[in-house]
Design an enzyme around this catalytic site. Structure first.
Site, PDB file in Angstrom:
ATOM      1  N   ASP A   9      63.891  97.379 -18.950  1.00 38.86           N
ATOM      2  CA  ASP A   9      64.132  95.901 -19.084  1.00 38.86           C
ATOM      3  C   ASP A   9      65.807  95.913 -18.997  1.00 38.86           C
ATOM      4  O   ASP A   9      66.219  97.058 -19.191  1.00 38.86           O
ATOM      5  CB  ASP A   9      63.713  95.254 -20.378  1.00 38.86           C
ATOM      6  CG  ASP A   9      64.368  94.025 -20.744  1.00 38.86           C
ATOM      7  OD1 ASP A   9      64.150  93.259 -19.785  1.00 38.86           O
ATOM      8  OD2 ASP A   9      64.650  93.726 -21.790  1.00 38.86           O
ATOM      9  N   ASP A  11      68.628  92.743 -20.113  1.00 33.56           N
ATOM     10  CA  ASP A  11      69.122  92.086 -21.527  1.00 33.56           C
ATOM     11  C   ASP A  11      68.367  92.531 -22.749  1.00 33.56           C
ATOM     12  O   ASP A  11      67.215  92.293 -22.686  1.00 33.56           O
ATOM     13  CB  ASP A  11      69.008  90.619 -21.172  1.00 33.56           C
ATOM     14  CG  ASP A  11      69.765  90.203 -20.105  1.00 33.56           C
ATOM     15  OD1 ASP A  11      70.775  89.640 -20.035  1.00 33.56           O
ATOM     16  OD2 ASP A  11      69.365  90.405 -18.818  1.00 33.56           O
ATOM     17  N   ASP A 175      62.556  95.764 -25.121  1.00 32.12           N
ATOM     18  CA  ASP A 175      62.995  95.566 -26.656  1.00 32.12           C
ATOM     19  C   ASP A 175      62.164  94.255 -27.181  1.00 32.12           C
ATOM     20  O   ASP A 175      62.286  93.743 -28.290  1.00 32.12           O
ATOM     21  CB  ASP A 175      64.478  94.944 -26.664  1.00 32.12           C
ATOM     22  CG  ASP A 175      64.723  93.731 -25.673  1.00 32.12           C
ATOM     23  OD1 ASP A 175      64.640  93.790 -24.529  1.00 32.12           O
ATOM     24  OD2 ASP A 175      65.014  92.753 -26.262  1.00 32.12           O
TER      25      ASP A 175
END
Length: 230
Positions: A9, A11, A175
């Site tokens: 991922d 951001d 995240d």
């Protein structure tokens, strides 16, 4: 089974872009005659792509009911947001500690690296160029590159197909719930990072294969868990 492909991922995993995103959101709200929000509030709205971020900002909460906003209202606000974000230039976006060196270690160890983000693809190349990561990733997908985005597994499976790698030999790293669910739905190992954007929920509650509080710990794990790539 050996792991050949690491799908990251963006951001909240590799970069903290919330300061720029928050500035763009508040610029949008000001243009539309609405009150701005604190950065910590906006931080909890990030992770489902720009359109959902815009919708959450317009209603001032994380849950947006279907039909709560007219499509024309969202379309206009999203364009205002895009214009504002483009002007930000990423000046406040930073890489998380140990990410730059960690990515280079993993690539040098023989892993293929890919990037799958829900951020619109138009904003991704400039950020990669800024951090010197434009040649790190073998494949890059944005949230609008395909008809669906995370948590749908399709982007992850698409990357595997393009790179001719069995999904069982790939690992999804992120995240948030969108990353972990996408990986689980693709039957991949999932590695969670606790420091990003996950709407206030502990990433470990999502039952990833493993979870880490620091990127360097993630890198150490990958190099030890899959030594065949070294």
């Amino acid at each position: 089974m050996d792991k050949q492909l690491l799908i990251f991922d963006f951001d909240g995993t590799l970069i903290d872009s919330v300061p720029d995103l928050a500035d763009a959101v508040n610029a949008m709200l000001t243009t539309l005659g609405k009150a701005p929000y604190p950065i910590d509030t906006i931080r909890n709205w990030v992770g489902n792509g720009s359109r959902m971020l815009v919708e959450r900002a317009l209603v001032g909460k994380i849950e947006v009911s279907e039909g709560e906003l007219a499509k024309e209202t969202i379309d206009h606000a999203e364009q205002v947001f895009f214009d504002a974000y483009s002007k930000m230039g990423g000046s406040k976006t930073v890489a998380y500690p140990n990410v730059d060196s960690g990515l280079k270690k993993l690539k040098a160890a023989g892993f293929k690296l890919a990037l799958v983000t829900n951020k619109p693809i138009r904003f991704v190349p400039k950020i990669l160029q800024f951090f010197g990561w434009h040649d790190i990733f073998s494949e890059v997908l944005g949230g609008d590159s395909l008809p669906t985005k995370k948590p749908d597994p399709a982007p992850l499976l698409h990357v595997c197909e393009v790179l001719n790698i069995n999904p069982a030999q790939a690992v999804m790293i992120g995240d948030s719930i969108n990353d972990i669910l996408a990986g689980q739905n693709a039957n991949m190992d999932t590695l969670g990072l606790s420091y990003g954007y996950n709407y206030g929920q502990d990433i470990r509650q999502l039952n990833p294969t493993e979870a880490f509080d620091d990127f360097s710990a993630l890198v150490d794990y990958l190099l030890k868990a899959y030594p065949a790539n070294n």
